[in-house]
Design a protein around this motif. Sequence first.
Motif, PDB file in Angstrom:
ATOM      1  N   UNK A  68       0.853  -1.183   0.000  1.00  0.00           N
ATOM      2  CA  UNK A  68       0.000   0.000   0.000  1.00  0.00           C
ATOM      3  C   UNK A  68       0.893   1.239   0.000  1.00  0.00           C
ATOM      4  N   UNK A  69       0.689   2.126  -0.957  1.00  0.00           N
ATOM      5  CA  UNK A  69       1.507   3.337  -0.994  1.00  0.00           C
ATOM      6  C   UNK A  69       0.942   4.430  -0.098  1.00  0.00           C
ATOM      7  N   UNK A  91       1.949  -1.858   6.623  1.00  0.00           N
ATOM      8  CA  UNK A  91       2.272  -1.559   5.229  1.00  0.00           C
ATOM      9  C   UNK A  91       3.302  -0.454   5.046  1.00  0.00           C
ATOM     10  N   UNK A  92       3.481   0.406   6.050  1.00  0.00           N
ATOM     11  CA  UNK A  92       4.358   1.555   5.895  1.00  0.00           C
ATOM     12  C   UNK A  92       3.808   2.622   4.972  1.00  0.00           C
ATOM     13  N   UNK A  93       2.512   2.614   4.732  1.00  0.00           N
ATOM     14  CA  UNK A  93       1.895   3.556   3.800  1.00  0.00           C
ATOM     15  C   UNK A  93       1.984   4.988   4.306  1.00  0.00           C
ATOM     16  N   UNK A  94       2.086   5.920   3.375  1.00  0.00           N
ATOM     17  CA  UNK A  94       1.980   7.330   3.704  1.00  0.00           C
ATOM     18  C   UNK A  94       0.533   7.652   4.070  1.00  0.00           C
ATOM     19  N   UNK A  95       0.348   8.688   4.892  1.00  0.00           N
ATOM     20  CA  UNK A  95      -0.989   9.075   5.344  1.00  0.00           C
ATOM     21  C   UNK A  95      -1.317  10.462   4.810  1.00  0.00           C
ATOM     22  N   UNK A  96      -2.491  10.576   4.211  1.00  0.00           N
ATOM     23  CA  UNK A  96      -2.962  11.822   3.623  1.00  0.00           C
ATOM     24  C   UNK A  96      -4.291  12.192   4.259  1.00  0.00           C
TER      25      UNK A  96
END
Length: 223
Positions: A68-69, A91-96
């Motif tokens: 997950x990006x 996942x280490x995904x970025x959060x927006x």
Amino acid sequence: MTYTGAVTPDGAPDVRELPRLTITKVAVDEQMSNNAYLLRCNDTGDQVLIDAAAEPRTLLPLVGDAGLTTVVTTHRHWDHHRALADVVAATGADVVAGEPDADAITEQTGIEVGRRVGDGDTVGVGSCELEVIRITGHTPGSICLLYRDPDGHPHLFTGDNLFPGGVGNTFGDSDAFASLIDDVETKLFDPLPDDTWFYPGHGDDSTLGAERPHLQEWRERGW
């Protein structure tokens, strides 16, 4: 199978295959019945999750080994980010999130919002792009995400700003309702065509064309 957008907690997800983007809709939490949407770029395999609302045991298998990006949180309300910490940890995904809601999301989840967005910003899904539309009223920093499908009609993820049958709850605040209905009309209904399919934070989908005749009715009833 034809996509309908009708999903229930603990039920099967519904999958919509567009030429360049795949949309998977799932409902989580029997009490709140939140919708979460996994978007996958068909060219690159990059994935974005809209609202890690609850139940990482449901969301993470959807993400799978592809990773997950980004996780986009549509607004600050607790029922839309209860799985955010677990999903980011896995996942280490970025959060927006929308800039005015970002601090509250961090306070409630312990997760730093890495990117604070507003009108005119975009969120990438591989080679696809989501346009950010800020809608003020349900919360100060609620956002919608618009995918302009070059091969078809627009797709709009509305969070709790717009549902079949009305706009989101403003909890009796008349000023907030006025802001919400104004933004929904001028930023969503005015510029977008009737065949725009929208995906809300709870419940079934609809189109702007199906809801457009009722805008004045919503204004008059005040919710």
